[in-house]
Design a protein around this motif. Structure first.
Motif, PDB file in Angstrom:
ATOM      1  N   ILE A  41      32.386   1.690  56.093  1.00 44.13           N
ATOM      2  CA  ILE A  41      32.131   3.115  56.382  1.00 44.13           C
ATOM      3  C   ILE A  41      31.919   3.876  55.082  1.00 44.13           C
ATOM      4  O   ILE A  41      30.949   4.625  54.914  1.00 44.13           O
ATOM      5  CB  ILE A  41      33.300   3.726  57.183  1.00 44.13           C
ATOM      6  N   PHE A  42      32.799   3.657  54.116  1.00 47.95           N
ATOM      7  CA  PHE A  42      32.694   4.405  52.851  1.00 47.95           C
ATOM      8  C   PHE A  42      31.438   4.006  52.093  1.00 47.95           C
ATOM      9  O   PHE A  42      30.730   4.854  51.542  1.00 47.95           O
ATOM     10  CB  PHE A  42      33.944   4.206  51.997  1.00 47.95           C
ATOM     11  N   LEU A  43      31.110   2.724  52.095  1.00 49.67           N
ATOM     12  CA  LEU A  43      29.887   2.281  51.401  1.00 49.67           C
ATOM     13  C   LEU A  43      28.664   2.856  52.103  1.00 49.67           C
ATOM     14  O   LEU A  43      27.807   3.489  51.479  1.00 49.67           O
ATOM     15  CB  LEU A  43      29.811   0.748  51.393  1.00 49.67           C
ATOM     16  N   GLY A  44      28.629   2.678  53.413  1.00 50.42           N
ATOM     17  CA  GLY A  44      27.460   3.131  54.178  1.00 50.42           C
ATOM     18  C   GLY A  44      27.261   4.633  54.072  1.00 50.42           C
ATOM     19  O   GLY A  44      26.155   5.108  53.797  1.00 50.42           O
ATOM     20  N   SER A  45      28.336   5.390  54.236  1.00 49.15           N
ATOM     21  CA  SER A  45      28.195   6.859  54.242  1.00 49.15           C
ATOM     22  C   SER A  45      27.820   7.366  52.856  1.00 49.15           C
ATOM     23  O   SER A  45      26.938   8.220  52.714  1.00 49.15           O
ATOM     24  CB  SER A  45      29.498   7.513  54.703  1.00 49.15           C
ATOM     25  N   SER A  46      28.434   6.823  51.809  1.00 55.38           N
ATOM     26  CA  SER A  46      28.158   7.371  50.470  1.00 55.38           C
ATOM     27  C   SER A  46      26.701   7.108  50.080  1.00 55.38           C
ATOM     28  O   SER A  46      26.021   8.003  49.562  1.00 55.38           O
ATOM     29  CB  SER A  46      29.107   6.781  49.431  1.00 55.38           C
ATOM     30  N   PHE A  47      26.202   5.919  50.389  1.00 53.78           N
ATOM     31  CA  PHE A  47      24.799   5.635  50.028  1.00 53.78           C
ATOM     32  C   PHE A  47      23.831   6.403  50.916  1.00 53.78           C
ATOM     33  O   PHE A  47      22.795   6.883  50.473  1.00 53.78           O
ATOM     34  CB  PHE A  47      24.532   4.125  50.073  1.00 53.78           C
ATOM     35  N   SER A  48      24.179   6.580  52.194  1.00 53.85           N
ATOM     36  CA  SER A  48      23.240   7.317  53.053  1.00 53.85           C
ATOM     37  C   SER A  48      23.228   8.798  52.692  1.00 53.85           C
ATOM     38  O   SER A  48      22.188   9.440  52.751  1.00 53.85           O
ATOM     39  CB  SER A  48      23.584   7.136  54.531  1.00 53.85           C
ATOM     40  N   ILE A  49      24.377   9.344  52.257  1.00 58.12           N
ATOM     41  CA  ILE A  49      24.393  10.756  51.831  1.00 58.12           C
ATOM     42  C   ILE A  49      23.513  10.935  50.597  1.00 58.12           C
ATOM     43  O   ILE A  49      22.728  11.874  50.512  1.00 58.12           O
ATOM     44  CB  ILE A  49      25.840  11.224  51.575  1.00 58.12           C
ATOM     45  N   VAL A  50      23.587   9.989  49.670  1.00 57.04           N
ATOM     46  CA  VAL A  50      22.719  10.073  48.480  1.00 57.04           C
ATOM     47  C   VAL A  50      21.257  10.010  48.927  1.00 57.04           C
ATOM     48  O   VAL A  50      20.418  10.797  48.496  1.00 57.04           O
ATOM     49  CB  VAL A  50      23.045   8.940  47.484  1.00 57.04           C
ATOM     50  N   TRP A  51      20.981   9.092  49.877  1.00 56.94           N
ATOM     51  CA  TRP A  51      19.589   8.965  50.333  1.00 56.94           C
ATOM     52  C   TRP A  51      19.117  10.269  50.971  1.00 56.94           C
ATOM     53  O   TRP A  51      18.054  10.786  50.670  1.00 56.94           O
ATOM     54  CB  TRP A  51      19.457   7.822  51.354  1.00 56.94           C
ATOM     55  N   TYR A  52      19.969  10.854  51.855  1.00 56.86           N
ATOM     56  CA  TYR A  52      19.579  12.098  52.547  1.00 56.86           C
ATOM     57  C   TYR A  52      19.228  13.187  51.533  1.00 56.86           C
ATOM     58  O   TYR A  52      18.193  13.833  51.598  1.00 56.86           O
ATOM     59  CB  TYR A  52      20.737  12.620  53.425  1.00 56.86           C
ATOM     60  N   ILE A  53      20.120  13.375  50.553  1.00 54.53           N
ATOM     61  CA  ILE A  53      19.914  14.497  49.617  1.00 54.53           C
ATOM     62  C   ILE A  53      18.693  14.230  48.731  1.00 54.53           C
ATOM     63  O   ILE A  53      17.966  15.134  48.340  1.00 54.53           O
ATOM     64  CB  ILE A  53      21.178  14.734  48.759  1.00 54.53           C
ATOM     65  N   ARG A  54      18.458  12.931  48.436  1.00 49.69           N
ATOM     66  CA  ARG A  54      17.312  12.611  47.561  1.00 49.69           C
ATOM     67  C   ARG A  54      15.990  12.567  48.337  1.00 49.69           C
ATOM     68  O   ARG A  54      14.962  13.003  47.834  1.00 49.69           O
ATOM     69  CB  ARG A  54      17.533  11.232  46.927  1.00 49.69           C
ATOM     70  N   ARG A  55      16.061  11.968  49.532  1.00 53.12           N
ATOM     71  CA  ARG A  55      14.783  11.624  50.182  1.00 53.12           C
ATOM     72  C   ARG A  55      14.455  12.424  51.440  1.00 53.12           C
ATOM     73  O   ARG A  55      13.287  12.621  51.743  1.00 53.12           O
ATOM     74  CB  ARG A  55      14.821  10.127  50.581  1.00 53.12           C
ATOM     75  N   HIS A  56      15.483  12.859  52.171  1.00 53.20           N
ATOM     76  CA  HIS A  56      15.166  13.447  53.486  1.00 53.20           C
ATOM     77  C   HIS A  56      14.389  14.757  53.299  1.00 53.20           C
ATOM     78  O   HIS A  56      14.796  15.639  52.552  1.00 53.20           O
ATOM     79  CB  HIS A  56      16.467  13.711  54.265  1.00 53.20           C
ATOM     80  N   LYS A  57      13.287  14.872  54.032  1.00 50.07           N
ATOM     81  CA  LYS A  57      12.346  15.967  53.760  1.00 50.07           C
ATOM     82  C   LYS A  57      12.978  17.338  53.950  1.00 50.07           C
ATOM     83  O   LYS A  57      12.587  18.309  53.313  1.00 50.07           O
ATOM     84  CB  LYS A  57      11.095  15.846  54.642  1.00 50.07           C
ATOM     85  N   ILE A  58      14.002  17.420  54.809  1.00 52.77           N
ATOM     86  CA  ILE A  58      14.597  18.741  55.056  1.00 52.77           C
ATOM     87  C   ILE A  58      15.867  18.921  54.242  1.00 52.77           C
ATOM     88  O   ILE A  58      16.057  19.923  53.554  1.00 52.77           O
ATOM     89  CB  ILE A  58      14.908  18.903  56.556  1.00 52.77           C
ATOM     90  N   VAL A  59      16.708  17.893  54.250  1.00 52.59           N
ATOM     91  CA  VAL A  59      18.004  18.021  53.559  1.00 52.59           C
ATOM     92  C   VAL A  59      17.785  18.261  52.070  1.00 52.59           C
ATOM     93  O   VAL A  59      18.475  19.057  51.444  1.00 52.59           O
ATOM     94  CB  VAL A  59      18.858  16.747  53.784  1.00 52.59           C
ATOM     95  N   ARG A  60      16.772  17.620  51.512  1.00 50.72           N
ATOM     96  CA  ARG A  60      16.563  17.758  50.058  1.00 50.72           C
ATOM     97  C   ARG A  60      16.228  19.204  49.694  1.00 50.72           C
ATOM     98  O   ARG A  60      16.514  19.658  48.592  1.00 50.72           O
ATOM     99  CB  ARG A  60      15.457  16.825  49.603  1.00 50.72           C
ATOM    100  N   ARG A  61      15.672  19.953  50.666  1.00 52.29           N
ATOM    101  CA  ARG A  61      15.307  21.352  50.373  1.00 52.29           C
ATOM    102  C   ARG A  61      16.548  22.203  50.144  1.00 52.29           C
ATOM    103  O   ARG A  61      16.517  23.212  49.456  1.00 52.29           O
ATOM    104  CB  ARG A  61      14.505  21.926  51.547  1.00 52.29           C
ATOM    105  N   SER A  62      17.665  21.781  50.761  1.00 53.09           N
ATOM    106  CA  SER A  62      18.874  22.612  50.616  1.00 53.09           C
ATOM    107  C   SER A  62      19.669  22.196  49.389  1.00 53.09           C
ATOM    108  O   SER A  62      20.742  22.708  49.129  1.00 53.09           O
ATOM    109  CB  SER A  62      19.747  22.449  51.863  1.00 53.09           C
TER     110      SER A  62
END
Lengths: 232, 10
Positions: free
Chosen positions: A83-104
């Motif tokens: 859980i900790f590995l998956g969530s921490s890497f996916s949060i980094v991915w969201y903030i870096r790559r997700h077209k909407i999340v990165r805007r915030s």
């Protein structure tokens, strides 16, 4: 396992869930019509989340859970690590790559050069460790790094005008989990013979002390029922 | 004897 450690792990899990909830809120906001006030606030103001801290935490888990497939402790231990590995890497991915999340994400404010934290922690781990082996040195590195990983986030909060509730909760839960771990270490010291881990204890203490001023302002804002604000 | 202290904490 004791109640302090279980409470600590659950608090840590809660902090991750709060962060995922915040990201979900930002994502779902974009689909709605604009005038929704929450969306306006979310998309206009920065999310207040430090990508630097999220990247440091991903590195902490990557270097701490190297034994996830070699040493089986318990189902609980393995699931929590995933859980900790998956969530921490996916949060980094969201903030870096997700077209909407990165805007915030406000990269102009999140300027802490976290490389200056990684290198000293690595050097220190090479010098002060319990065993000079690859896994042990990286494991020790993850302890030192976790102790300072919150710094970019705390500095970003000082620069963020209005800290929204989810961000404040996230940082509070993240600090509280290690404080509970300190109680766990005290409990284990008195109940288990030969249970002595100075490196873990000192790193955990430093980590918790770094939250001291945040905790002060967090509890003051709760008590006076005012918006959380860190002095610059 | 130094038990191989397995890292049982997260």
């Amino acid at each position: 396992m004791n109640i302090f450690r279980l409470a600590g792990d659950m608090t840590h899990l809660m902090s991750v869930l709060v962060l995922l909830l915040k990201i979900h809120t930002i994502k779902s906001c974009a689909g709605k019509s604009y005038p929704c006030s929450l969306c306006f606030i979310l998309l206009e103001s920065s999310s207040g989340i430090s990508l630097k801290t999220q990247e440091l935490y991903a590195l902490v888990f990557a270097t701490r859970y190297l034994d996830i497939f070699t040493d089986f402790i318990s189902v609980y231990n393995t699931i929590m690590k995933l859980i900790f590995l998956g969530s921490s890497f996916s949060i980094v991915w969201y903030i870096r790559r997700h077209k909407i999340v990165r805007r915030s994400y406000d990269k102009d404010q999140d300027t802490f050069r976290h490389f200056f934290l990684v290198l000293p922690c690595l050097l220190l781990a090479l010098i002060i460790n319990e065993k000079f082996t690859f896994k042990e040195v990286l494991w020790t590195f993850s302890l030192y790094l976790e102790a300072v990983a919150i710094l970019p986030q705390l500095i970003l909060l000082q620069r963020t005008r209005n800290i929204d509730n989810l961000t404040g909760q996230y940082v509070f839960l993240l600090g509280a989990y290690r404080a509970l771990y300190i109680l766990n270490w005290i409990y284990r010291y008195f109940t288990e013979p030969h249970y002595v881990h100075w490196i873990t204890w000192i790193s955990g203490l430093v980590q918790t002390l770094l939250y001291a001023d945040f905790f002060y302002y967090y509890f003051s804002s709760l008590k006076n029922n005012v918006k959380l604000k860190l002095p610059a | 004897s130094a038990t191989t202290d397995v890292k049982d904490e997260l």
